[in-house]
Design a protein around this motif. Sequence first.
Motif, PDB file in Angstrom:
ATOM      1  N   GLU A  45       0.418  -1.182  -0.039  1.00 24.40           N
ATOM      2  CA  GLU A  45       0.252   0.175  -0.428  1.00 24.40           C
ATOM      3  C   GLU A  45       0.646   0.939   0.208  1.00 24.40           C
ATOM      4  N   HIS A  46       2.187   1.029   0.237  1.00 22.30           N
ATOM      5  CA  HIS A  46       2.861   2.251   0.442  1.00 22.30           C
ATOM      6  C   HIS A  46       3.640   2.655  -0.851  1.00 22.30           C
ATOM      7  N   TRP A  47       3.571   1.939  -2.165  1.00 25.78           N
ATOM      8  CA  TRP A  47       3.654   2.061  -3.294  1.00 25.78           C
ATOM      9  C   TRP A  47       2.998   3.395  -4.548  1.00 25.78           C
ATOM     10  N   ARG A  48       3.422   3.892  -4.791  1.00 22.99           N
ATOM     11  CA  ARG A  48       2.216   4.848  -5.732  1.00 22.99           C
ATOM     12  C   ARG A  48       3.350   4.533  -6.756  1.00 22.99           C
ATOM     13  N   ARG A  49       2.478   4.677  -8.108  1.00 18.94           N
ATOM     14  CA  ARG A  49       3.082   4.914  -9.789  1.00 18.94           C
ATOM     15  C   ARG A  49       3.008   6.207 -10.044  1.00 18.94           C
ATOM     16  N   ASP A  50       4.046   6.046 -10.645  1.00 23.69           N
ATOM     17  CA  ASP A  50       3.889   7.581 -10.769  1.00 23.69           C
ATOM     18  C   ASP A  50       4.858   7.782 -12.612  1.00 23.69           C
ATOM     19  N   ASP A  51       4.484   7.608 -13.755  1.00 25.98           N
ATOM     20  CA  ASP A  51       5.611   7.581 -15.157  1.00 25.98           C
ATOM     21  C   ASP A  51       5.783   8.259 -14.901  1.00 25.98           C
ATOM     22  N   GLN A  52       5.841   9.430 -14.668  1.00 28.60           N
ATOM     23  CA  GLN A  52       6.020  10.937 -15.222  1.00 28.60           C
ATOM     24  C   GLN A  52       7.656  11.470 -14.538  1.00 28.60           C
ATOM     25  N   ARG A  53       7.380  10.701 -13.091  1.00 25.06           N
ATOM     26  CA  ARG A  53       9.077  10.779 -12.166  1.00 25.06           C
ATOM     27  C   ARG A  53       9.979  10.313 -12.614  1.00 25.06           C
ATOM     28  N   PHE A  54       9.520   9.114 -13.575  1.00 24.72           N
ATOM     29  CA  PHE A  54      11.080   8.081 -14.257  1.00 24.72           C
ATOM     30  C   PHE A  54      10.613   8.345 -15.886  1.00 24.72           C
ATOM     31  N   ARG A  55      10.365   9.410 -15.873  1.00 23.92           N
ATOM     32  CA  ARG A  55      10.061  10.404 -17.917  1.00 23.92           C
ATOM     33  C   ARG A  55      11.835  10.023 -17.534  1.00 23.92           C
ATOM     34  N   ASP A  56      12.554  10.407 -17.599  1.00 20.61           N
ATOM     35  CA  ASP A  56      14.647  10.330 -18.210  1.00 20.61           C
ATOM     36  C   ASP A  56      14.815   8.620 -17.798  1.00 20.61           C
ATOM     37  N   ALA A  57      14.669   8.309 -16.852  1.00 23.72           N
ATOM     38  CA  ALA A  57      14.508   6.984 -16.563  1.00 23.72           C
ATOM     39  C   ALA A  57      14.000   5.956 -17.931  1.00 23.72           C
ATOM     40  N   ARG A  58      12.537   6.091 -18.395  1.00 22.92           N
ATOM     41  CA  ARG A  58      12.207   5.299 -19.221  1.00 22.92           C
ATOM     42  C   ARG A  58      12.697   6.276 -20.664  1.00 22.92           C
ATOM     43  N   GLU A  59      12.724   7.574 -21.137  1.00 26.12           N
ATOM     44  CA  GLU A  59      13.688   7.717 -22.175  1.00 26.12           C
ATOM     45  C   GLU A  59      14.904   7.611 -22.489  1.00 26.12           C
ATOM     46  N   GLN A  60      16.105   7.157 -21.161  1.00 27.68           N
ATOM     47  CA  GLN A  60      17.578   7.144 -21.613  1.00 27.68           C
ATOM     48  C   GLN A  60      17.340   5.340 -21.606  1.00 27.68           C
ATOM     49  N   LEU A  61      16.241   3.952 -20.629  1.00 28.17           N
ATOM     50  CA  LEU A  61      16.176   3.441 -21.294  1.00 28.17           C
ATOM     51  C   LEU A  61      15.849   2.702 -22.225  1.00 28.17           C
ATOM     52  N   ALA A  62      14.461   3.400 -23.019  1.00 26.17           N
ATOM     53  CA  ALA A  62      14.440   3.311 -24.407  1.00 26.17           C
ATOM     54  C   ALA A  62      15.292   3.006 -25.360  1.00 26.17           C
ATOM     55  N   ALA A  63      16.735   4.481 -25.189  1.00 20.74           N
ATOM     56  CA  ALA A  63      17.196   4.709 -26.204  1.00 20.74           C
ATOM     57  C   ALA A  63      18.612   3.724 -26.228  1.00 20.74           C
ATOM     58  N   TYR A  64      18.499   3.184 -24.973  1.00 19.54           N
ATOM     59  CA  TYR A  64      19.568   2.319 -24.549  1.00 19.54           C
ATOM     60  C   TYR A  64      19.050   0.813 -25.613  1.00 19.54           C
ATOM     61  N   PHE A  65      17.841   0.332 -25.902  1.00 18.50           N
ATOM     62  CA  PHE A  65      17.540  -0.970 -26.015  1.00 18.50           C
ATOM     63  C   PHE A  65      17.289  -0.210 -27.847  1.00 18.50           C
ATOM     64  N   GLU A  66      16.942   0.600 -28.091  1.00 14.56           N
ATOM     65  CA  GLU A  66      17.279   1.406 -29.408  1.00 14.56           C
ATOM     66  C   GLU A  66      19.163   1.319 -29.611  1.00 14.56           C
ATOM     67  N   GLY A  67      19.890   0.864 -28.920  1.00 20.35           N
ATOM     68  CA  GLY A  67      20.819   1.289 -29.276  1.00 20.35           C
ATOM     69  C   GLY A  67      21.359   2.584 -29.546  1.00 20.35           C
ATOM     70  N   ARG A  68      20.780   3.239 -29.286  1.00 21.14           N
ATOM     71  CA  ARG A  68      21.890   5.017 -29.473  1.00 21.14           C
ATOM     72  C   ARG A  68      21.994   5.857 -28.084  1.00 21.14           C
ATOM     73  N   LEU A  69      21.976   5.403 -26.726  1.00 20.99           N
ATOM     74  CA  LEU A  69      22.762   5.455 -25.535  1.00 20.99           C
ATOM     75  C   LEU A  69      23.304   4.010 -25.137  1.00 20.99           C
ATOM     76  N   HIS A  70      24.813   4.655 -24.550  1.00 20.21           N
ATOM     77  CA  HIS A  70      25.930   3.707 -24.303  1.00 20.21           C
ATOM     78  C   HIS A  70      26.096   4.217 -23.250  1.00 20.21           C
ATOM     79  N   ARG A  71      25.835   4.865 -21.767  1.00 18.51           N
ATOM     80  CA  ARG A  71      25.637   5.589 -20.910  1.00 18.51           C
ATOM     81  C   ARG A  71      25.145   5.905 -20.524  1.00 18.51           C
ATOM     82  N   PHE A  72      23.743   6.105 -19.336  1.00 22.53           N
ATOM     83  CA  PHE A  72      22.786   5.616 -18.713  1.00 22.53           C
ATOM     84  C   PHE A  72      23.614   7.438 -17.695  1.00 22.53           C
ATOM     85  N   GLU A  73      22.491   8.542 -17.430  1.00 27.39           N
ATOM     86  CA  GLU A  73      22.810   9.536 -16.583  1.00 27.39           C
ATOM     87  C   GLU A  73      21.377  10.239 -15.740  1.00 27.39           C
TER      88      GLU A  73
END
Length: 166
Positions: A45-73
């Motif tokens: 019950e202490h968990w809260r979904r918040d996709d916006q809070r993870f926008r940068d992580a989601r974008e960087q992971l998508a770029a990683y899986f597309e082969g465009r990102l080689h280092r996460f920041e």
Amino acid sequence: MPSQKATVYYTELESPIGTLLITGDGDAITGLHMERQASRPAMDEHWRRDDQRFRDAREQLAAYFEGRLHRFELPLAGAGTDFQKTVWKALREIPYGETTTYGQLASRIGNRNASRAVGLANGRNPIGIIVPCHRVIGANGSLTGYAGGIQRKQWLLAHEQAHMGR
């Protein structure tokens, strides 16, 4: 007065290796877990979904899986001992598409006799992929254990090899 459990923020992201669960404390990423991973935390019950809070992580992971990102920041805050954090920091220094052994990683952190301890710390890495524990292999070149499963480790390494020149 009873202690209050902290809110865990999370998002889920579809990827070529299955659904990823990303957790955070509001300021930094505290975990990245794969489906059917033994260490994947259970939501309560202490968990809260918040996709916006993870926008940068989601974008960087998508770029990683597309082969465009080689280092996460991204800001990271994996919970662990000082030794584990030292190992995890060293993992982030392994170049994209390359591998190292547990012994080499132990030497890199200044304790060449700590390859088993390095292996244990590697196995407890709470932030898979972003902290690239999949880049560590056995001394004989074998793909040793991986919390996400050997097939995923194999996929991640092959993916990076295929996109190194980009």
